[in-house]
Design an enzyme around this catalytic site. Structure first.
Site, PDB file in Angstrom:
ATOM      1  N   HIS A 204       0.794  -1.232   0.000  1.00  0.00           N
ATOM      2  CA  HIS A 204       0.000   0.000   0.000  1.00  0.00           C
ATOM      3  C   HIS A 204       0.821   1.275   0.000  1.00  0.00           C
ATOM      4  O   HIS A 204       0.273   2.361  -0.070  1.00  0.00           O
ATOM      5  CB  HIS A 204      -0.945   0.023   1.199  1.00  0.00           C
ATOM      6  CG  HIS A 204      -0.227   0.289   2.489  1.00  0.00           C
ATOM      7  ND1 HIS A 204       0.491  -0.668   3.131  1.00  0.00           N
ATOM      8  CD2 HIS A 204      -0.091   1.415   3.214  1.00  0.00           C
ATOM      9  CE1 HIS A 204       1.038  -0.153   4.223  1.00  0.00           C
ATOM     10  NE2 HIS A 204       0.707   1.113   4.300  1.00  0.00           N
TER      11      HIS A 204
HETATM   12  C1  UD1 Z   1      -1.967   5.400   6.090  1.00  0.00           C
HETATM   13  C2  UD1 Z   1      -0.632   5.812   6.740  1.00  0.00           C
HETATM   14  C3  UD1 Z   1       0.372   4.693   6.567  1.00  0.00           C
HETATM   15  C4  UD1 Z   1      -0.161   3.377   7.080  1.00  0.00           C
HETATM   16  C5  UD1 Z   1      -1.475   3.082   6.390  1.00  0.00           C
HETATM   17  C6  UD1 Z   1      -2.087   1.791   6.880  1.00  0.00           C
HETATM   18  C7  UD1 Z   1      -0.131   8.207   6.664  1.00  0.00           C
HETATM   19  C8  UD1 Z   1       0.755   9.221   6.042  1.00  0.00           C
HETATM   20  N1  UD1 Z   1      -0.079   6.985   6.099  1.00  0.00           N
HETATM   21  O1  UD1 Z   1      -1.726   5.251   4.697  1.00  0.00           O
HETATM   22  O2  UD1 Z   1       1.538   5.010   7.305  1.00  0.00           O
HETATM   23  O3  UD1 Z   1       0.770   2.350   6.822  1.00  0.00           O
HETATM   24  O4  UD1 Z   1      -2.383   4.163   6.658  1.00  0.00           O
HETATM   25  O5  UD1 Z   1      -3.227   1.472   6.189  1.00  0.00           O
HETATM   26  O6  UD1 Z   1      -0.815   8.509   7.600  1.00  0.00           O
HETATM   27  N2  UD1 Z   1      -9.001   5.015   1.804  1.00  0.00           N
HETATM   28  C9  UD1 Z   1     -10.234   4.429   1.732  1.00  0.00           C
HETATM   29  N3  UD1 Z   1     -10.846   4.099   2.901  1.00  0.00           N
HETATM   30  C10 UD1 Z   1     -10.305   4.336   4.124  1.00  0.00           C
HETATM   31  C11 UD1 Z   1      -9.044   4.943   4.168  1.00  0.00           C
HETATM   32  C12 UD1 Z   1      -8.393   5.274   3.015  1.00  0.00           C
HETATM   33  O7  UD1 Z   1     -10.763   4.187   0.659  1.00  0.00           O
HETATM   34  O8  UD1 Z   1     -10.918   3.997   5.150  1.00  0.00           O
HETATM   35  C13 UD1 Z   1      -8.282   5.332   0.548  1.00  0.00           C
HETATM   36  C14 UD1 Z   1      -8.557   6.718   0.032  1.00  0.00           C
HETATM   37  O9  UD1 Z   1      -8.527   6.668  -1.350  1.00  0.00           O
HETATM   38  C15 UD1 Z   1      -7.359   7.496   0.536  1.00  0.00           C
HETATM   39  C16 UD1 Z   1      -6.259   6.459   0.419  1.00  0.00           C
HETATM   40  O10 UD1 Z   1      -6.895   5.235   0.773  1.00  0.00           O
HETATM   41  O11 UD1 Z   1      -7.113   8.641  -0.178  1.00  0.00           O
HETATM   42  C17 UD1 Z   1      -5.111   6.700   1.329  1.00  0.00           C
HETATM   43  O12 UD1 Z   1      -5.527   6.815   2.688  1.00  0.00           O
HETATM   44  P1  UD1 Z   1      -4.602   7.605   3.739  1.00  0.00           P
HETATM   45  O13 UD1 Z   1      -5.130   7.499   5.108  1.00  0.00           O
HETATM   46  O14 UD1 Z   1      -4.331   8.973   3.227  1.00  0.00           O
HETATM   47  O15 UD1 Z   1      -3.226   6.829   3.654  1.00  0.00           O
HETATM   48  P2  UD1 Z   1      -2.919   5.265   3.657  1.00  0.00           P
HETATM   49  O16 UD1 Z   1      -2.336   4.908   2.356  1.00  0.00           O
HETATM   50  O17 UD1 Z   1      -4.067   4.468   4.178  1.00  0.00           O
END
Ligand code: UD1
Length: 362
Positions: A204
């Site tokens: 991821h």
């Molecule tokens: C975040 C953390 C990362 C961790 C990961 C675990 C930061 C900078 N990154 O990354 O360190 O390893 O979580 O999962 O905080 N999305 C959904 N549903 C959700 C959450 C996210 O669809 O419930 C999608 C959205 O498109 C979003 C993307 O995932 O834009 C990224 O989510 P985000 O929380 O920004 O970062 P992660 O890649 O999950």
């Protein structure tokens, strides 16, 4: 006086759960704030249920956004909450945007911050998490480290030893607590997924999944290796949203599925022949479980999993991935030594330190 915990993203939940429980056992009043960084049921709700974390007292519902938007939104919504709740200390976990945002708010308000899982460094500032770690540690009043390399990193950055406490790994507390339950689930899970021998994959990190030139060659090698050993790939929403069609086009032995709950994933980690990942926490869990772990990153903030554990850094060397993968299939496991203080009691040590510091009335 209360302890206020801030959680937001999936890897926070298994770290906060045992600390919350240890403080509850000591009769400490607590407040739980969920920023809403992760909001899908499979990324958040299932973990609260399984890990027996109480419903959040406050939900900030920030959702997704750019790093600046997400961090700013957490800060703006968290400030009034922390002002109203007046905690004796705020505990933040790990290295996600929710961690740094809450630490920044508290430091400007003069509210004490404790960082759980302090001191980890990849020395790679292109990783958003590395920036979050550096800033959070500079701002924290109490720094709880999982391993001695964390203490060394903090010393090198000029952080006073007086603030640093080597307590061990809180995520391993959760693992130790839930492993028997996870194990008992395994036969059913194996039948449901029609698995015999298998490997497990998670990917991821933006550096791996955001760009076609990086992700597609990686997927191609995994597709190839899954013909030798079926691979279960619970797909993070970030990866799924970008690559649904390409994942579907892989051979059926590469099994892209929805994100799994904590127990299911733990059971698969324990019984997998090999785990291929870019996660930080999984490097630690596989080391504890003795499962071979091949990490698709150039560096790690958890070097102890390489020096004492089962982790091998692969970067993007696909020949090395093939070689290490086949070694794991042949049962040539890297030996894992027990790591000091990864014993299931790190959270109790944190609770004891907080109580000794006497800013909590119980
Ligand atoms: C975040 C953390 C990362 C961790 C990961 C675990 C930061 C900078 N990154 O990354 O360190 O390893 O979580 O999962 O905080 N999305 C959904 N549903 C959700 C959450 C996210 O669809 O419930 C999608 C959205 O498109 C979003 C993307 O995932 O834009 C990224 O989510 P985000 O929380 O920004 O970062 P992660 O890649 O999950």
């Amino acid at each position: 006086m209360t302890v206020l915990h801030v959680v937001g993203a999936r890897p926070n939940f298994m770290k906060a759960a045992p600390v919350y429980r240890a403080l509850a056992n000591e009769g400490v009043a607590q407040v739980l704030v969920h920023t809403g960084q992760h909001y899908d049921a499979l990324m958040s709700d299932v973990f609260f249920k399984t890990l027996q974390i109480p419903e959040p007292d406050e939900s900030l519902n920030v959702g997704s956004g750019s790093h600046a938007q997400q961090t700013a939104s957490i800060m703006a919504r968290f400030e009034p909450v922390v002002l109203a709740r007046k905690p004796a200390i705020v505990l933040v976990y790990g290295d996600v945007n929710s961690t740094v945002a809450a630490a920044l708010v508290c430091s400007k308000l003069g509210i004490r911050v404790g960082h759980v899982e302090a001191g980890l460094r990849s020395s790679d500032r292109t990783m958003p998490e590395e920036i979050n770690r550096l800033i959070t540690d500079q701002l924290s009043d109490l720094l709880f480290t999982p391993s001695a390399d964390g203490d060394e990193n903090l010393r090198r950055e000029g952080i006073s030893d007086k603030k640093v406490f080597l307590v061990g790994n809180v995520m391993i507390d959760t693992l130790v607590q839930f492993l028997p339950q996870a194990d008992s689930l395994f036969p059913g899970l194996k039948a449901k997924l029609s698995l015999d021998s298998f490997g497990l994959v998670t990917l991821h990190r933006p550096s791996n999944v955001d760009e076609e030139a990086v992700f597609l060659p990686m997927l191609k090698v995994l597709d190839e290796l899954s013909r030798e050993l079926p691979l279960v790939f619970p797909v993070h929403p970030r990866t799924r949203d970008r690559w649904a069609a390409q994942l579907k086009a892989c051979n059926p032995n590469l099994r892209a599925i929805d994100p799994l709950g904590y127990l299911e994933f733990l059971a698969l980690q324990k019984h997998a022949k090999v785990v291929v990942t870019d996660s930080g926490g999984i490097q630690e869990e596989t080391t504890f479980l003795g499962t071979p772990c091949l990490t698709l990153r150039e560096n790690t903030e958890r070097p102890i999993t390489m020096t004492r554990g089962t982790n091998v850094l692969i970067g993007r060397d696909w020949d090395m991935l093939r070689h290490e993968f086949r070694k794991a299939l042949d049962g040539q496991r890297k030996h894992a030594d027990p790591i000091p203080l990864w014993d299931g009691h790190a959270s109790e040590r944190i609770a004891k330190i907080l109580l000794q510091r006497k800013f909590l009335d119980v």
